[in-house]
Design a protein around this motif. Structure first.
Motif, PDB file in Angstrom:
ATOM      1  N   THR A   1       0.977  -0.870   0.241  1.00 57.02           N
ATOM      2  CA  THR A   1       0.038   0.175   0.003  1.00 57.02           C
ATOM      3  C   THR A   1       0.689   2.005   0.108  1.00 57.02           C
ATOM      4  O   THR A   1       1.527   1.327   0.974  1.00 57.02           O
ATOM      5  CB  THR A   1      -0.960  -0.131   1.113  1.00 57.02           C
ATOM      6  N   VAL A   2       0.881   1.838  -0.960  1.00 58.01           N
ATOM      7  CA  VAL A   2       1.396   3.429  -0.758  1.00 58.01           C
ATOM      8  C   VAL A   2       0.464   4.425  -1.379  1.00 58.01           C
ATOM      9  O   VAL A   2      -1.043   4.533  -2.485  1.00 58.01           O
ATOM     10  CB  VAL A   2       2.579   2.701  -2.064  1.00 58.01           C
ATOM     11  N   ASP A   3       0.658   5.207  -0.729  1.00 57.09           N
ATOM     12  CA  ASP A   3      -0.335   6.494  -1.043  1.00 57.09           C
ATOM     13  C   ASP A   3      -1.757   6.677  -0.987  1.00 57.09           C
ATOM     14  O   ASP A   3      -2.534   6.883  -1.738  1.00 57.09           O
ATOM     15  CB  ASP A   3      -0.320   7.661  -2.431  1.00 57.09           C
ATOM     16  N   GLY A   4      -2.290   5.142   0.264  1.00 58.00           N
ATOM     17  CA  GLY A   4      -3.221   4.895   0.247  1.00 58.00           C
ATOM     18  C   GLY A   4      -4.361   4.177  -0.750  1.00 58.00           C
ATOM     19  O   GLY A   4      -6.064   3.166  -1.216  1.00 58.00           O
ATOM     20  N   ASN A   5      -3.273   3.665  -2.048  1.00 54.84           N
ATOM     21  CA  ASN A   5      -3.859   2.552  -3.390  1.00 54.84           C
ATOM     22  C   ASN A   5      -2.647   1.267  -2.610  1.00 54.84           C
ATOM     23  O   ASN A   5      -1.965   0.780  -2.544  1.00 54.84           O
ATOM     24  CB  ASN A   5      -2.952   3.229  -4.537  1.00 54.84           C
ATOM     25  N   ALA A   6      -3.792   0.631  -2.979  1.00 53.68           N
ATOM     26  CA  ALA A   6      -3.618  -0.858  -2.991  1.00 53.68           C
ATOM     27  C   ALA A   6      -2.227  -1.345  -4.443  1.00 53.68           C
ATOM     28  O   ALA A   6      -3.583  -1.404  -5.421  1.00 53.68           O
ATOM     29  CB  ALA A   6      -4.967  -2.169  -2.303  1.00 53.68           C
ATOM     30  N   TYR A   7      -1.105  -2.062  -4.837  1.00 51.76           N
ATOM     31  CA  TYR A   7      -0.349  -2.474  -5.200  1.00 51.76           C
ATOM     32  C   TYR A   7      -0.007  -4.059  -5.389  1.00 51.76           C
ATOM     33  O   TYR A   7       0.136  -4.428  -3.912  1.00 51.76           O
ATOM     34  CB  TYR A   7       1.006  -1.442  -5.114  1.00 51.76           C
ATOM     35  N   PHE A   8      -0.818  -4.587  -7.181  1.00 52.30           N
ATOM     36  CA  PHE A   8      -0.890  -5.605  -6.580  1.00 52.30           C
ATOM     37  C   PHE A   8      -0.173  -6.143  -7.817  1.00 52.30           C
ATOM     38  O   PHE A   8       0.380  -5.636  -8.489  1.00 52.30           O
ATOM     39  CB  PHE A   8      -2.280  -6.654  -7.435  1.00 52.30           C
ATOM     40  N   PRO A   9       0.878  -7.834  -7.621  1.00 48.31           N
ATOM     41  CA  PRO A   9       1.717  -8.182  -8.385  1.00 48.31           C
ATOM     42  C   PRO A   9       0.961  -7.857  -9.151  1.00 48.31           C
ATOM     43  O   PRO A   9      -0.146  -8.848  -9.690  1.00 48.31           O
ATOM     44  CB  PRO A   9       2.227  -9.788  -7.522  1.00 48.31           C
ATOM     45  N   VAL A  10       2.032  -8.012 -10.805  1.00 50.27           N
ATOM     46  CA  VAL A  10       1.343  -8.554 -11.623  1.00 50.27           C
ATOM     47  C   VAL A  10       0.812  -9.503 -12.111  1.00 50.27           C
ATOM     48  O   VAL A  10       0.374 -10.123 -13.135  1.00 50.27           O
ATOM     49  CB  VAL A  10       2.889  -8.328 -12.834  1.00 50.27           C
ATOM     50  N   SER A  11       1.835 -11.325 -12.006  1.00 53.40           N
ATOM     51  CA  SER A  11       1.064 -12.041 -11.592  1.00 53.40           C
ATOM     52  C   SER A  11      -0.030 -12.101 -10.447  1.00 53.40           C
ATOM     53  O   SER A  11      -0.428 -13.303 -11.567  1.00 53.40           O
ATOM     54  CB  SER A  11       2.698 -12.979 -10.721  1.00 53.40           C
ATOM     55  N   SER A  12      -0.894 -11.061 -10.660  1.00 49.64           N
ATOM     56  CA  SER A  12      -2.190 -11.873  -9.483  1.00 49.64           C
ATOM     57  C   SER A  12      -2.937 -11.064 -10.464  1.00 49.64           C
ATOM     58  O   SER A  12      -4.450 -11.315 -10.519  1.00 49.64           O
ATOM     59  CB  SER A  12      -1.831 -11.210  -8.192  1.00 49.64           C
ATOM     60  N   LEU A  13      -3.313 -10.409 -12.314  1.00 52.03           N
ATOM     61  CA  LEU A  13      -4.067  -9.746 -12.901  1.00 52.03           C
ATOM     62  C   LEU A  13      -4.061 -11.139 -13.777  1.00 52.03           C
ATOM     63  O   LEU A  13      -3.559 -12.049 -13.956  1.00 52.03           O
ATOM     64  CB  LEU A  13      -3.270  -9.272 -13.422  1.00 52.03           C
ATOM     65  N   VAL A  14      -5.519 -11.285 -13.750  1.00 51.56           N
ATOM     66  CA  VAL A  14      -6.445 -11.475 -14.693  1.00 51.56           C
ATOM     67  C   VAL A  14      -6.041 -11.248 -16.106  1.00 51.56           C
ATOM     68  O   VAL A  14      -6.528 -10.183 -16.272  1.00 51.56           O
ATOM     69  CB  VAL A  14      -7.881 -11.786 -14.321  1.00 51.56           C
ATOM     70  N   MET A  15      -4.913 -11.279 -17.003  1.00 54.07           N
ATOM     71  CA  MET A  15      -4.478 -10.651 -18.085  1.00 54.07           C
ATOM     72  C   MET A  15      -5.637 -10.526 -19.344  1.00 54.07           C
ATOM     73  O   MET A  15      -5.653  -9.571 -20.028  1.00 54.07           O
ATOM     74  CB  MET A  15      -2.852 -11.660 -18.222  1.00 54.07           C
ATOM     75  N   ASP A  16      -6.133 -11.420 -18.891  1.00 55.29           N
ATOM     76  CA  ASP A  16      -7.211 -11.396 -19.914  1.00 55.29           C
ATOM     77  C   ASP A  16      -7.993 -10.391 -20.217  1.00 55.29           C
ATOM     78  O   ASP A  16      -8.941  -9.794 -20.785  1.00 55.29           O
ATOM     79  CB  ASP A  16      -8.288 -12.550 -20.139  1.00 55.29           C
ATOM     80  N   HIS A  17      -8.134  -9.777 -19.001  1.00 55.90           N
ATOM     81  CA  HIS A  17      -8.933  -8.106 -18.693  1.00 55.90           C
ATOM     82  C   HIS A  17      -8.237  -6.900 -18.748  1.00 55.90           C
ATOM     83  O   HIS A  17      -8.524  -5.933 -18.480  1.00 55.90           O
ATOM     84  CB  HIS A  17      -9.765  -8.173 -17.135  1.00 55.90           C
ATOM     85  N   PHE A  18      -7.126  -7.158 -19.487  1.00 58.13           N
ATOM     86  CA  PHE A  18      -5.742  -5.893 -19.590  1.00 58.13           C
ATOM     87  C   PHE A  18      -5.920  -5.590 -21.425  1.00 58.13           C
ATOM     88  O   PHE A  18      -5.503  -6.833 -21.884  1.00 58.13           O
ATOM     89  CB  PHE A  18      -5.135  -6.138 -18.522  1.00 58.13           C
ATOM     90  N   THR A  19      -5.959  -4.549 -21.713  1.00 59.83           N
ATOM     91  CA  THR A  19      -5.541  -4.198 -22.687  1.00 59.83           C
ATOM     92  C   THR A  19      -4.496  -3.295 -22.502  1.00 59.83           C
ATOM     93  O   THR A  19      -4.488  -1.800 -21.775  1.00 59.83           O
ATOM     94  CB  THR A  19      -6.117  -4.169 -23.926  1.00 59.83           C
ATOM     95  N   PRO A  20      -3.217  -2.971 -22.799  1.00 62.01           N
ATOM     96  CA  PRO A  20      -2.060  -1.340 -23.239  1.00 62.01           C
ATOM     97  C   PRO A  20      -2.896  -0.421 -23.404  1.00 62.01           C
ATOM     98  O   PRO A  20      -3.273  -0.057 -23.874  1.00 62.01           O
ATOM     99  CB  PRO A  20      -0.989  -1.825 -23.778  1.00 62.01           C
TER     100      PRO A  20
END
Length: 92
Positions: free
Chosen positions: A18-37
């Motif tokens: 947690t930094v500045d009140g934001n939760a930062y997740f490891p990239v490996s925890s993302l379901v990449m099918d739901h992300f586009t650059p």
């Protein structure tokens, strides 16, 4: 913790920084099918240049709803390889 949008879990992890009140997740925890650059960039004085992902669920796009620092400044090294969320993404 889980991050979800439109009722779909897009990231899940017990390893949160947690930094500045934001939760930062490891990239490996993302379901990449739901992300586009995204080409969107912003700059933080102490963290560096943030890059963004669009979040996509069931054909709906939440532009620039996830951000990360690929090369954070030394003071923010703890969030390297991690992603945070906003714009209606629920984190709990």
């Amino acid at each position: 913790m889980q991050a979800s949008w439109n009722g779909t879990v897009i990231a899940s992890s017990d390893d949160i920084v947690t930094v500045d009140g934001n939760a930062y997740f490891p990239v490996s925890s993302l379901v990449m099918d739901h992300f586009t650059p995204s080409d969107h960039r912003t700059t933080c004085g102490w963290k560096g240049v943030a890059h963004y992902y669009n979040v996509v669920v069931d054909g709906q796009v939440n532009n620039n709803a996830a951000w990360f620092y690929p090369e954070p400044k030394e003071a923010a090294e703890s969030i390297k390889g991690r992603v945070a969320f906003w714009r209606g993404v629920s984190v709990a």
